[in-house]
Design a protein around this motif. Structure first.
Motif, mmCIF file in Angstrom:
data_model
loop_
_atom_site.group_PDB
_atom_site.id
_atom_site.type_symbol
_atom_site.label_atom_id
_atom_site.label_comp_id
_atom_site.label_asym_id
_atom_site.label_seq_id
_atom_site.Cartn_x
_atom_site.Cartn_y
_atom_site.Cartn_z
ATOM 1 N N GLU A 196 10.328 20.014 -3.258
ATOM 2 C CA GLU A 196 9.869 20.606 -4.522
ATOM 3 C C GLU A 196 10.845 20.472 -5.697
ATOM 4 O OE1 GLU A 196 8.613 24.634 -3.838
ATOM 5 O OE2 GLU A 196 7.168 24.027 -2.319
ATOM 6 N N LEU A 197 12.139 20.473 -5.416
ATOM 7 C CA LEU A 197 13.086 20.474 -6.546
ATOM 8 C C LEU A 197 13.211 19.083 -7.144
ATOM 9 C CD1 LEU A 197 15.924 22.824 -5.189
ATOM 10 C CD2 LEU A 197 13.921 23.407 -6.579
ATOM 11 N N ARG A 198 13.294 19.047 -8.473
ATOM 12 C CA ARG A 198 13.384 17.752 -9.155
ATOM 13 C C ARG A 198 14.817 17.255 -9.161
ATOM 14 N NH1 ARG A 198 10.015 20.252 -13.905
ATOM 15 N NH2 ARG A 198 11.948 21.398 -13.847
ATOM 16 N N PRO A 199 15.011 15.934 -9.322
ATOM 17 C CA PRO A 199 16.370 15.409 -9.401
ATOM 18 C C PRO A 199 17.182 16.177 -10.442
ATOM 19 C CG PRO A 199 14.809 13.600 -9.346
ATOM 20 C CD PRO A 199 14.001 14.857 -9.427
ATOM 21 N N ALA A 200 18.454 16.354 -10.151
ATOM 22 C CA ALA A 200 19.431 17.018 -11.037
ATOM 23 C C ALA A 200 19.324 18.548 -11.043
ATOM 24 C CB ALA A 200 19.364 16.475 -12.463
ATOM 25 N N THR A 201 18.389 19.107 -10.276
ATOM 26 C CA THR A 201 18.361 20.570 -10.143
ATOM 27 C C THR A 201 19.618 21.006 -9.400
ATOM 28 O OG1 THR A 201 15.966 20.523 -10.038
ATOM 29 C CG2 THR A 201 17.015 22.534 -9.236
ATOM 30 N N ILE B 150 20.543 18.169 -6.696
ATOM 31 C CA ILE B 150 19.481 17.382 -6.051
ATOM 32 C C ILE B 150 19.624 15.931 -6.523
ATOM 33 C CG2 ILE B 150 16.963 17.068 -5.853
ATOM 34 C CD1 ILE B 150 18.019 19.602 -4.431
ATOM 35 N N PRO B 151 19.740 14.996 -5.583
ATOM 36 C CA PRO B 151 19.970 13.608 -5.981
ATOM 37 C C PRO B 151 18.725 12.975 -6.589
ATOM 38 C CG PRO B 151 19.756 13.777 -3.606
ATOM 39 C CD PRO B 151 19.655 15.176 -4.141
ATOM 40 N N GLY B 152 18.946 11.847 -7.221
ATOM 41 C CA GLY B 152 17.817 11.096 -7.784
ATOM 42 C C GLY B 152 17.848 11.094 -9.301
ATOM 43 N N ARG B 153 16.964 10.259 -9.871
ATOM 44 C CA ARG B 153 16.900 10.111 -11.332
ATOM 45 C C ARG B 153 15.442 10.093 -11.768
ATOM 46 N NH1 ARG B 153 19.097 5.057 -13.173
ATOM 47 N NH2 ARG B 153 20.190 5.997 -14.912
ATOM 48 N N GLU B 154 15.185 10.729 -12.890
ATOM 49 C CA GLU B 154 13.833 10.686 -13.484
ATOM 50 C C GLU B 154 13.938 9.809 -14.724
ATOM 51 O OE1 GLU B 154 11.790 14.936 -13.349
ATOM 52 O OE2 GLU B 154 13.938 15.057 -13.655
#
Ligand code: SAM
Length: 243
Positions: A138-143, A177-181
């Motif tokens: 559920e959590l978005r990247p960078a949270t 939280i890893p990842g990029r939008e």
């Protein structure tokens, strides 16, 4: 696990807030984070005005209250115990914070966290482990996720910090939280609004929302909202998520 019977709250001679009498019935008993540690948790997460903060298992609501009052956040607590929910909601209303702070009387496994910018938890390692798939989904990247004393197994913290308060030390773990939008540019559109134009100019198909927010010195939430508006007029085609 269901609600305990109502008569349990009225048992004499037992301080229900400070014993495990009730706690054993849930995942975690109520133990409050000292306020000085709460402030450090929120500082570590760099909570910005307008950001959305969730405290999972909010107890007497102190994290929710401090996040709203001192950091200008829109804050939510999730608390399964009805007595703690009522007590913390009453305090929020007394303090005039009801427009910015709310307690949800539910189990944290059941509350969607998709709009969170920051999540705080003072639970147990085993409970963090059970919550992990939900957080990852559920959590978005960078949270940012900050836990007090108990790690999230399998996650690598960005910061581990010890905070001393009176006679004991508290360990804080900060995770991101890893990842990029990445917003992808859409059709050329003339944008009147200065703020939207500033955001639109930085959208190149490579920069992430986080990078754009960093360049503009604003919380990611503000950029996300601008991108939503730009999407509506076609100036942004889509937001690609790379996890
Ligand atoms: C250790 S206390 C932390 C209180 C507060 N977050 C703080 O740091 O001061 C954990 C809280 O989680 C609540 N809790 C336990 N299981 C829960 C669940 N499944 N859903 C929501 N709250 C829960 C307990 O009632 C308790 O108030």
């Amino acid at each position: 696990m269901g609600e305990p019977p109502p008569w349990l709250w009225d048992l004499p001679l037992i301080n229900l807030y400070n014993t495990d009498v009730i706690g054993f019935m849930y995942d975690v008993p109520f133990v409050a984070t000292p306020e000085v540690v709460v402030r450090r948790m929120l500082q570590l997460a760099r909570v910005q005005p307008g950001e959305v903060v969730y405290d999972l298992g909010s107890g007497d609501g102190r994290i929710v209250i401090i996040a709203a009052k001192e950091f200008g956040a829109r804050s939510y607590g999730v608390e399964i115990r009805k007595d703690l929910y009522e007590q913390s909601m009453a305090r929020i209303k007394d303090m005039g914070l009801a427009d910015r702070a709310t307690i949800i009387n539910a189990s944290f496994y059941d509350v969607p966290l998709t709009d969170a910018d920051v999540v705080t938890m003072y639970l147990l390692t085993s409970v963090n482990e059970r919550l992990r798939p939900k957080l990852e989904k559920e959590l978005r990247p960078a949270t940012r996720v900050v836990t007090h004393d108990f790690e999230v197994p399998g996650w690598r913290p960005v910061v581990v910090e010890e905070v001393y308060e009176d006679w004991r030390s508290h360990k804080l773990y900060l995770y991101k939280i890893p990842g990029r939008e990445i917003p992808l540019p859409g059709k050329p559109v003339t944008v009147e609004d200065r703020w939207l134009r500033q955001v639109a100019e930085l959208i190149d198909g490579n920069r992430s929302l986080e990078e754009i927010a960093g360049k503009l010195g604003v919380p990611i939430r503000r950029v996300r909202e601008a991108v939503e508006q730009l999407s509506k007029i076609g100036a942004v085609e889509e937001v690609k998520i790379i996890k």
